[in-house]
Structure formats: structure tokens, C-alpha cells
Design an enzyme around this catalytic site. Structure first.
Site, short mmCIF file in Angstrom:
data_model
loop_
_atom_site.label_atom_id
_atom_site.label_comp_id
_atom_site.label_asym_id
_atom_site.label_seq_id
_atom_site.Cartn_x
_atom_site.Cartn_y
_atom_site.Cartn_z
CG ASP A 19 13.97 4.46 9.34
OD1 ASP A 19 13.90 4.09 8.25
OD2 ASP A 19 14.42 3.97 10.38
CG HIS A 212 17.13 2.91 14.67
ND1 HIS A 212 16.71 4.24 13.90
CD2 HIS A 212 16.68 2.08 13.53
CE1 HIS A 212 16.13 3.92 12.86
NE2 HIS A 212 15.94 2.49 12.46
CG HIS A 214 12.63 -0.85 11.69
ND1 HIS A 214 11.97 -0.36 10.78
CD2 HIS A 214 14.12 -0.26 11.74
CE1 HIS A 214 12.90 0.58 10.34
NE2 HIS A 214 14.11 0.67 11.07
CB CYS A 245 15.68 0.22 5.02
SG CYS A 245 17.07 0.43 3.87
CG ASN A 254 11.39 3.20 12.22
OD1 ASN A 254 11.08 3.04 11.14
ND2 ASN A 254 12.60 3.63 12.55
N1 COA Z 1 23.21 13.92 -3.11
C1 COA Z 1 22.48 13.98 -4.15
N2 COA Z 1 23.24 13.30 -5.26
C2 COA Z 1 23.99 12.26 -5.05
C3 COA Z 1 24.56 12.10 -3.70
C4 COA Z 1 24.00 12.54 -2.55
N3 COA Z 1 24.33 12.64 -1.41
N4 COA Z 1 25.69 10.88 -3.74
C5 COA Z 1 25.63 10.54 -4.96
N5 COA Z 1 24.70 11.53 -5.71
C6 COA Z 1 24.61 11.15 -7.14
C7 COA Z 1 25.88 11.67 -7.94
O1 COA Z 1 25.78 13.11 -8.15
C8 COA Z 1 25.81 10.94 -9.32
O2 COA Z 1 24.71 11.55 -10.01
P1 COA Z 1 24.61 11.41 -11.66
O3 COA Z 1 24.38 10.12 -12.04
O4 COA Z 1 23.43 12.58 -12.23
O5 COA Z 1 26.12 12.28 -12.03
C9 COA Z 1 25.02 9.76 -8.84
O6 COA Z 1 24.19 9.86 -7.41
C10 COA Z 1 25.98 8.35 -8.76
O7 COA Z 1 27.05 8.98 -7.65
P2 COA Z 1 28.07 7.99 -7.23
O8 COA Z 1 29.13 8.95 -6.14
O9 COA Z 1 28.74 7.12 -8.27
O10 COA Z 1 27.38 7.19 -6.10
P3 COA Z 1 26.89 5.95 -6.14
O11 COA Z 1 26.49 5.16 -7.09
O12 COA Z 1 28.26 5.30 -5.36
O13 COA Z 1 25.94 5.66 -4.95
C11 COA Z 1 24.88 6.54 -2.85
C12 COA Z 1 26.03 6.64 -3.68
C13 COA Z 1 25.04 5.52 -1.76
C14 COA Z 1 25.09 7.90 -2.35
C15 COA Z 1 23.45 6.40 -3.46
O14 COA Z 1 23.06 5.01 -3.89
C16 COA Z 1 22.34 6.90 -2.20
O15 COA Z 1 21.92 7.94 -2.21
N6 COA Z 1 21.65 5.68 -1.74
C17 COA Z 1 20.65 5.82 -0.80
C18 COA Z 1 20.97 5.21 0.60
C19 COA Z 1 19.94 5.48 1.62
O16 COA Z 1 19.18 6.48 1.69
N7 COA Z 1 19.57 4.50 2.42
C20 COA Z 1 18.37 4.40 3.19
C21 COA Z 1 18.81 5.17 4.54
S1 COA Z 1 20.17 4.46 5.51
ZN ZN Z 2 15.57 2.18 10.63
#
Ligand code: COA
Ligand code: ZN
Length: 310
Positions: A19, A212, A214, A245, A254
């Protein structure tokens, strides 16, 4: 006077490497992250959220979580517990392959933030959380579900308790080891915190609930105190108060680990954390990030009066 019974233990989960670092402009190199973890371990932190297994396009700072996990596990073995954040099956597979001890699976109560963060509805994220609890249990990983926006959503405002309960009930049915209620943007206040934990401490198993916070409105410590008074003994915190975030506007740092630990020690709880070593780690992180860090206790800690009272 001590507030706690017989040196009760408060478990602090250090979330700085996840985080804390996920939203930083400066992306730490793997070597720097390893040094940071070494400092945290030296300070006595034994439960560390090491990073997230999410899309590197969405959160570039977390792209090397796999490598960091493998390295940390090779160095410390069972001496520490590593947790990895996941939001989907792809992330779960990566976390398992990297060798984490446990997963933090994120769902979000409010739909708007859930769409931005998880790219799906709250119900879909909760269904995914349930599926991943099952897989984690089959794989021998510890399980924790993070319930984001448990009090306030940056887009929808106040989140009603019954909406949080709807999500938490579904997840609790599958018995995760821990259930974390997250004030994702730091807009909760102590009376709300007390209300939620009073209700959910009865409904679920109080000893497995995590708080948790912030520190956006400088209420992190007040909220932690409210949770402590409700019998909550598991907290997240981030070294130096780092954090935020990328998908939740307004989320500031946090609750600082040093502030939480200080509060716990003054109140008569044990944490296993040595504050002097923790402050040395804050100093290391300041160098790595290139700006001053440290929670509310910073000026007190560095003052001369400390030696007279400590
Ligand atoms: N690890 C690595 N790559 C990932 C992944 C993961 N866990 N989940 C999805 N991807 C990649 C896919 O391989 C794909 O890649 P490409 O464009 O090269 O083919 C791309 O992301 C889109 O995949 P998709 O399944 O359509 O995902 P999405 O667009 O619906 O988004 C999330 C999925 C939510 C996983 C992505 O937006 C994400 O990782 N968000 C971050 C959330 C986060 O960390 N928030 C803060 C903490 S809570
Ligand atoms: Zn947090």
C-alpha cells in the site's frame, strides 16, 4: 496506567511494501525493496504485505512483486509471513508460484470504486474473493479478504453498514483466516469505526478481524484507538506513513507503523516491534524515496524529551 490486560499482543501487518509503495512516483528497485524489507524484519515486523500481483500496466510499481517474494522467502524462510494482494485468478496463480504465505483478496463495497479498481461490480469482486478463498485453502495459503470502502467511498460518499455487512457475510461464510475492514481513503471517524467493530465483533470472530486505516484527516490513531477499545487486535500500518491508492482519489498515507506501535506500547500492549529500529527503517525509506517521512510521532520521537520519558 496501562490500558491492556496482561501484555496482550497486537498483531501489526506491515503494508508499506504494497500500500505504501504502489502509489509512489519513485519506483524502488528490487534491491531497495529488499533492503526495506530487511529493515522491517530487523525492527521485529513478522507479517509483511510484500506487494500486489496485479496488472503491471495498472500498477507499474508492483511489477516485481514475484521476484521480491521469491527473494524474501529465500532469505527469511518461515521467519516471516509474506502476504500478497490479489484481485483475480491470474494474480492468484502468480502469488502461488512466487511462494507467498498468504493472499489478501480485495473486494470493494461500493460499485463505483470497485469498477475503477477491480474492473467489475462489487458482487463480481465478492464472488471472485469467495472462489479465491477456496483455491487458497486448497493450496495451503492463509486467506484474508480486504473489504475496501468499509466506511466511505471517494465517489459514493458514506457507505451504509448493511452494505458492508452484505459483502462481509458472503465472504465470512467461506471462513477466511482474516477479514479486514479498510478505510480506503482515510475518511472514517472514530464513532463510525467503533460502531462497525461493535457490530461485526459480535457477528464474526472479533479475534480474526483486521482494521486498516489511512491518516488523511489525521484520524488514523483515533480510529485505531476506537478499534482497540472494541477488542480489535489486528491492524495494518505502513512504515513512515507511506501510502495511497492509485484508483481512490484523496487516499493519503496509511496509518504510520511507528505511530500505531507507539500507541500500542503506551497502552500496555506488546507488538514485538522495536521502535528505534523502526525509525532507522523510516530513515532508510526517506533516502530511497527522497522526501521526509514519518507519522505524527515523528517530532516527539526525535525530541530530547523522549529520553526522559522512555
Ligand atoms: N497480473 C498480471 N497481468 C494481469 C493481471 C494480473 N493479476 N490481471 C490482468 N492482467 C493483464 C492481462 O494479462 C491483460 O494483459 P494484455 O492486455 O497484455 O493482454 C490485461 O491485464 C487486461 O486483462 P483483463 O483480464 O481484461 O483485466 P481488466 O482490464 O479487467 O483489469 C485488473 C483487471 C483489475 C486486474 C487490473 O486493472 C489491475 O490489476 N488493477 C490494479 C488493482 C490494484 O492494484 N488496486 C490497488 C490495490 S487494491
Ligand atoms: Zn489502504
Amino acid at each position: 496506567m496501562s490500558g491492556a490486560n496482561q501484555r496482550e499482543f497486537v498483531s501489526v501487518c506491515e503494508v508499506g511494501p504494497r500500500d505504501g509503495l504502489q502509489n509512489e512516483r519513485v519506483h524502488l528497485a528490487l534491491e531497495d525493496k529488499s533492503q526495506l524489507v530487511a529493515g522491517l524484519v530487523k525492527a521485529g515486523l513478522r507479517k509483511i504485505e510484500i506487494g500486489s500481483f496485479v496488472s503491471p500496466k495498472a500498477v507499474p510499481a508492483m511489477a516485481d512483486t514475484d521476484a521480491l517474494t521469491t527473494r524474501v522467502k529465500r532469505t527469511y524462510g518461515t521467519g516471516i509471513r509474506t502476504l500478497g494482494l490479489v484481485v483475480n485468478a491470474q494474480g492468484f496463480d502468480r502469488a502461488l508460484a512466487a511462494g507467498v504465505d498468504g493472499v489478501c483478496i480485495v473486494t470493494v463495497v461500493s460499485d463505483t470504486l470497485c469498477q475503477k479498481n477491480n474492473r467489475c461490480s462489487s458482487q463480481q469482486a465478492t464472488d471472485t474473493a469467495v472462489a479465491l478463498i477456496k483455491r487458497a485453502k486448497e493450496s495451503g495459503l492463509s486467506t484474508r479478504v480486504d473489504v475496501a470502502t468499509s466506511w466511505v467511498c471517494p465517489y459514493e460518499g458514506q457507505v451504509p453498514l448493511d452494505a458492508v455487512q452484505r459483502v462481509a457475510d458472503q465472504v465470512w461464510e467461506y471462513q477466511p483466516d482474516e477479514l479486514a475492514f479498510c478505510d480506503s481513503i482515510g475518511h472514517a471517524h472514530p464513532y463510525q469505526v467503533a460502531k462497525l467493530f461493535a457490530a461485526f465483533g459480535e457477528r464474526y470472530d472479533r479475534s480474526r478481524l483486521v482494521a486498516h486505516f489511512h491518516d488523511t484527516q489525521a484520524l488514523g490513531l483515533a480510529n485505531a484507538t476506537a478499534a482497540l477499545f472494541q477488542g480489535i487486535r489486528r491492524f495494518d500500518a505502513s512504515v513512515g506513513g507511506l501510502g495511497g491508492c492509485p484508483f481512490a482519489p484523496g487516499a493519503k498515507g496509511n496509518l504510520a507503523t511507528e505511530d500505531l506501535v507507539h500507541l500500542c506500547h503506551l497502552s500496555g500492549f506488546e507488538t514485538g516491534v522495536q521502535l528505534d529500529d523502526l525509525w532507522a527503517t523510516v530513515a532508510l525509506l526517506e533516502q530511497q524515496i527522497g522526501r521526509p517521512l514519518g507519522g505524527q510521532s515523528r517530532s516527539w520521537f526525535h525530541s530530547t524529551q523522549r529520553t526522559q520519558h522512555n
